[in-house]
Design a protein around this motif. Structure first.
Motif, PDB file in Angstrom:
ATOM      1  N   LEU A 169       0.844  -1.188   0.000  1.00 51.58           N
ATOM      2  CA  LEU A 169       0.000   0.000   0.000  1.00 51.58           C
ATOM      3  C   LEU A 169       0.882   1.242   0.000  1.00 51.58           C
ATOM      4  CD1 LEU A 169      -2.497  -1.266   2.686  1.00 51.58           C
ATOM      5  CD2 LEU A 169      -2.789  -1.314   0.202  1.00 51.58           C
ATOM      6  N   THR A 170       0.647   2.121  -0.979  1.00 52.21           N
ATOM      7  CA  THR A 170       1.547   3.253  -1.169  1.00 52.21           C
ATOM      8  C   THR A 170       0.894   4.620  -1.044  1.00 52.21           C
ATOM      9  OG1 THR A 170       1.182   3.137  -3.546  1.00 52.21           O
ATOM     10  CG2 THR A 170       3.098   1.947  -2.665  1.00 52.21           C
ATOM     11  N   LYS A 171      -0.439   4.669  -0.993  1.00 54.30           N
ATOM     12  CA  LYS A 171      -1.080   5.988  -0.935  1.00 54.30           C
ATOM     13  C   LYS A 171      -2.474   5.923  -0.336  1.00 54.30           C
ATOM     14  CE  LYS A 171      -2.123   5.463  -5.844  1.00 54.30           C
ATOM     15  NZ  LYS A 171      -1.922   6.015  -7.167  1.00 54.30           N
ATOM     16  N   LYS A 172      -2.887   7.089   0.174  1.00 60.10           N
ATOM     17  CA  LYS A 172      -4.247   7.262   0.679  1.00 60.10           C
ATOM     18  C   LYS A 172      -5.132   7.712  -0.472  1.00 60.10           C
ATOM     19  CE  LYS A 172      -3.087   8.895   5.303  1.00 60.10           C
ATOM     20  NZ  LYS A 172      -3.312   9.980   6.266  1.00 60.10           N
ATOM     21  N   LYS A 180       2.934   4.180  12.300  1.00 61.59           N
ATOM     22  CA  LYS A 180       3.977   3.554  11.485  1.00 61.59           C
ATOM     23  C   LYS A 180       3.488   3.432  10.050  1.00 61.59           C
ATOM     24  CE  LYS A 180       5.589   0.909  15.419  1.00 61.59           C
ATOM     25  NZ  LYS A 180       5.735  -0.418  16.004  1.00 61.59           N
ATOM     26  N   VAL A 181       4.102   4.185   9.161  1.00 63.34           N
ATOM     27  CA  VAL A 181       3.660   4.174   7.763  1.00 63.34           C
ATOM     28  C   VAL A 181       4.575   3.328   6.881  1.00 63.34           C
ATOM     29  CG1 VAL A 181       2.429   6.357   7.912  1.00 63.34           C
ATOM     30  CG2 VAL A 181       4.862   6.349   7.295  1.00 63.34           C
ATOM     31  N   LYS A 182       5.564   2.717   7.487  1.00 65.39           N
ATOM     32  CA  LYS A 182       6.456   1.814   6.749  1.00 65.39           C
ATOM     33  C   LYS A 182       6.688   0.574   7.599  1.00 65.39           C
ATOM     34  CE  LYS A 182       8.767   5.252   3.946  1.00 65.39           C
ATOM     35  NZ  LYS A 182       8.139   4.961   2.686  1.00 65.39           N
ATOM     36  N   HIS A 183       5.778  -0.384   7.468  1.00 66.93           N
ATOM     37  CA  HIS A 183       5.960  -1.662   8.159  1.00 66.93           C
ATOM     38  C   HIS A 183       5.078  -2.716   7.509  1.00 66.93           C
ATOM     39  CE1 HIS A 183       2.370  -0.364  10.452  1.00 66.93           C
ATOM     40  NE2 HIS A 183       2.257  -1.602  10.875  1.00 66.93           N
ATOM     41  N   LEU A 213       2.941  -1.561   4.358  1.00 66.11           N
ATOM     42  CA  LEU A 213       2.655  -0.141   4.258  1.00 66.11           C
ATOM     43  C   LEU A 213       3.918   0.557   3.807  1.00 66.11           C
ATOM     44  CD1 LEU A 213       0.621   0.515   7.528  1.00 66.11           C
ATOM     45  CD2 LEU A 213      -0.225  -0.082   5.268  1.00 66.11           C
ATOM     46  N   ASN A 214       3.804   1.329   2.758  1.00 65.05           N
ATOM     47  CA  ASN A 214       4.941   2.079   2.237  1.00 65.05           C
ATOM     48  C   ASN A 214       4.453   3.477   1.861  1.00 65.05           C
ATOM     49  OD1 ASN A 214       7.540   2.599   1.452  1.00 65.05           O
ATOM     50  ND2 ASN A 214       7.290   1.729  -0.584  1.00 65.05           N
ATOM     51  N   MET A 218      -8.469   5.247   3.818  1.00 66.22           N
ATOM     52  CA  MET A 218      -8.491   4.216   2.787  1.00 66.22           C
ATOM     53  C   MET A 218      -7.134   4.257   2.087  1.00 66.22           C
ATOM     54  SD  MET A 218     -10.651   1.921   1.737  1.00 66.22           S
ATOM     55  CE  MET A 218     -12.216   2.594   2.228  1.00 66.22           C
ATOM     56  N   LEU A 219      -6.510   3.089   1.979  1.00 62.59           N
ATOM     57  CA  LEU A 219      -5.198   2.969   1.341  1.00 62.59           C
ATOM     58  C   LEU A 219      -5.321   2.093   0.107  1.00 62.59           C
ATOM     59  CD1 LEU A 219      -3.058   2.219   4.525  1.00 62.59           C
ATOM     60  CD2 LEU A 219      -3.660   4.438   3.566  1.00 62.59           C
ATOM     61  N   THR A 220      -4.389   2.302  -0.820  1.00 63.46           N
ATOM     62  CA  THR A 220      -4.384   1.473  -2.022  1.00 63.46           C
ATOM     63  C   THR A 220      -2.953   1.275  -2.505  1.00 63.46           C
ATOM     64  OG1 THR A 220      -5.409   1.162  -4.200  1.00 63.46           O
ATOM     65  CG2 THR A 220      -4.657   3.397  -3.663  1.00 63.46           C
ATOM     66  N   ASP A 221      -2.818   0.402  -3.500  1.00 68.15           N
ATOM     67  CA  ASP A 221      -1.521   0.129  -4.112  1.00 68.15           C
ATOM     68  C   ASP A 221      -1.272   1.135  -5.237  1.00 68.15           C
ATOM     69  OD1 ASP A 221      -3.426  -0.775  -5.887  1.00 68.15           O
ATOM     70  OD2 ASP A 221      -2.611  -2.780  -6.083  1.00 68.15           O
ATOM     71  N   ASP A 222      -0.113   1.040  -5.869  1.00 67.56           N
ATOM     72  CA  ASP A 222       0.239   1.962  -6.957  1.00 67.56           C
ATOM     73  C   ASP A 222      -0.765   1.950  -8.101  1.00 67.56           C
ATOM     74  OD1 ASP A 222       2.510   3.148  -5.910  1.00 67.56           O
ATOM     75  OD2 ASP A 222       3.856   1.602  -6.684  1.00 67.56           O
ATOM     76  N   ASN A 223      -1.329   0.785  -8.399  1.00 69.02           N
ATOM     77  CA  ASN A 223      -2.261   0.665  -9.531  1.00 69.02           C
ATOM     78  C   ASN A 223      -3.721   0.892  -9.141  1.00 69.02           C
ATOM     79  OD1 ASN A 223      -0.126  -0.038 -11.279  1.00 69.02           O
ATOM     80  ND2 ASN A 223      -0.241  -2.155 -10.564  1.00 69.02           N
ATOM     81  N   GLU A 224      -3.957   1.171  -7.864  1.00 68.94           N
ATOM     82  CA  GLU A 224      -5.306   1.373  -7.331  1.00 68.94           C
ATOM     83  C   GLU A 224      -6.234   0.204  -7.668  1.00 68.94           C
ATOM     84  OE1 GLU A 224      -6.964   5.277  -7.911  1.00 68.94           O
ATOM     85  OE2 GLU A 224      -5.088   6.252  -7.348  1.00 68.94           O
TER      86      GLU A 224
END
Length: 149
Positions: A5-8, A30-33, A50-51, A63-69
């Motif tokens: 997960l890279t973005k809100k 913690k946003v990187k674990h 989480l990245n 709400m979080l998602t990956d690079d490709n949403e």
């Protein structure tokens, strides 16, 4: 399967998340674990990483998602052991907040109560100050600090 997960994002209300993660107040800072998934409902997901950007923080309902949403994860506050402090006097609550803040305690502050992680020394101090304390399992939302907007 590993989800990174890279973005809100703001997810349309009619679109449900793929996964809901229940995190403690500390885990939400913690946003990187990595979080291992052990729930049987998500048998094909083994790890959520989480990245997010440094300096960011997570709030309940984010709400979080990956690079490709393509995968969406909702963050929820997890119930955790807390001490809730109450008083009929707002001044007494202010004094308690002062003393706890002076000890750099992570503290949830509302008009009706204060809340912090269990600590017998702090609990005894507050009892001696005449405040009412309650051991509870509740979501914990400590102040994020003056410099995290």
């Amino acid at each position: 399967m590993i989800i990174i997960l890279t973005k809100k994002v703001v997810l349309e209300s009619h679109q449900p998340p793929n996964l809901t993660l229940f995190l403690t107040a500390e885990e939400r800072t913690k946003v990187k674990h990595s979080i291992e998934i052990k729930e049987p409902n998500y048998h094909n997901i083994t790890l959520v990483k989480l990245n997010l950007a440094r300096g960011d923080y997570l709030e309940s309902e984010d709400m979080l998602t990956d690079d490709n949403e393509t995968f969406f994860v909702k963050i929820q506050a997890k119930l955790e052991s807390v001490i809730t402090v109450k008083s009929e006097s707002k001044l007494d609550l202010l004094k308690a907040a002062y003393h706890l803040g002076n000890r750099h305690v992570n503290l949830e502050i509302t008009e009706k109560y204060l809340r912090f992680s269990p600590d017998s020394v702090l609990e005894n101090m507050l009892i001696k100050l005449g405040l009412n304390i309650y051991e509870e399992k509740a979501p914990f939302f400590p102040e994020i600090g003056a410099y995290k907007h």
